[in-house]
Motif scaffolding. Sequence first.
Motif, short mmCIF file in Angstrom:
data_model
loop_
_atom_site.label_atom_id
_atom_site.label_comp_id
_atom_site.label_asym_id
_atom_site.label_seq_id
_atom_site.Cartn_x
_atom_site.Cartn_y
_atom_site.Cartn_z
N ASN A 107 3.21 -10.26 0.42
CA ASN A 107 3.46 -10.13 1.87
C ASN A 107 4.82 -10.72 2.24
OD1 ASN A 107 0.92 -9.02 2.12
ND2 ASN A 107 0.01 -10.78 3.14
N HIS A 126 7.47 -7.86 1.01
CA HIS A 126 7.45 -6.53 1.62
C HIS A 126 6.71 -6.56 2.95
CE1 HIS A 126 8.99 -4.70 -2.02
NE2 HIS A 126 8.12 -5.41 -2.71
N THR A 127 6.99 -5.59 3.80
CA THR A 127 6.35 -5.49 5.11
C THR A 127 4.90 -5.05 4.92
OG1 THR A 127 8.46 -4.87 6.09
CG2 THR A 127 6.48 -4.44 7.39
N PHE A 128 3.98 -5.91 5.32
CA PHE A 128 2.55 -5.64 5.20
C PHE A 128 2.14 -4.70 6.32
CE2 PHE A 128 -1.86 -7.19 6.25
CZ PHE A 128 -2.48 -6.57 5.18
N HIS A 159 -4.32 -3.79 -0.02
CA HIS A 159 -3.23 -4.07 0.91
C HIS A 159 -2.19 -2.96 0.82
CE1 HIS A 159 -5.08 -7.90 1.45
NE2 HIS A 159 -4.03 -8.47 2.01
N VAL A 161 8.14 -1.86 -4.69
CA VAL A 161 6.95 -2.72 -4.82
C VAL A 161 6.66 -2.99 -6.29
CG1 VAL A 161 4.48 -2.91 -4.36
CG2 VAL A 161 5.99 -1.92 -2.63
N TYR A 201 1.72 -1.60 1.96
CA TYR A 201 3.05 -2.12 2.29
C TYR A 201 3.99 -0.98 2.64
CZ TYR A 201 1.15 -6.31 0.26
OH TYR A 201 0.36 -7.40 0.02
#
Length: 131
Positions: free
Chosen positions: A120, A123-125, A29, A38, A31
């Motif tokens: 998610n 933070h902006t995925f 994933h 992060v 971000y």
Amino acid sequence: MAMLGNLFVRFKQQIETSDRIADDSLKTHYYKAKFNQVFESVEKLFRDDADCQVTTVSKEHGEIAIEINKPIRCFLIVTIVAVKPMETAVDFNISSERFSLLGTYPALKKRINSYYERINQLHTFVGIKNS
């Protein structure tokens, strides 16, 4: 033959997320955030979880090692890598020595997916990379 392969997957006791895995839910994933943001939020997420004990933190290597006690005992390594100045990737490697008649893999996969969902929310995925 595919059904037999799926049966054996249920009994795997280790899962590692990556860009090259067939299952989209287990892909790396990405971000939209700086590495430090992060890393610190993921570390806090596990330190605040009563079922987890952070054993090792290596910011230089982007790794956090965690022992998980419930619902099944397992060991997790979170790897956090800055891909671009404002894009950070998160991968998991989770394993358990516990044997289950129904298989350990589904429980480990569910745990990874729940951690991704929690990150998610923080933070902006950006998405996953399709190889």
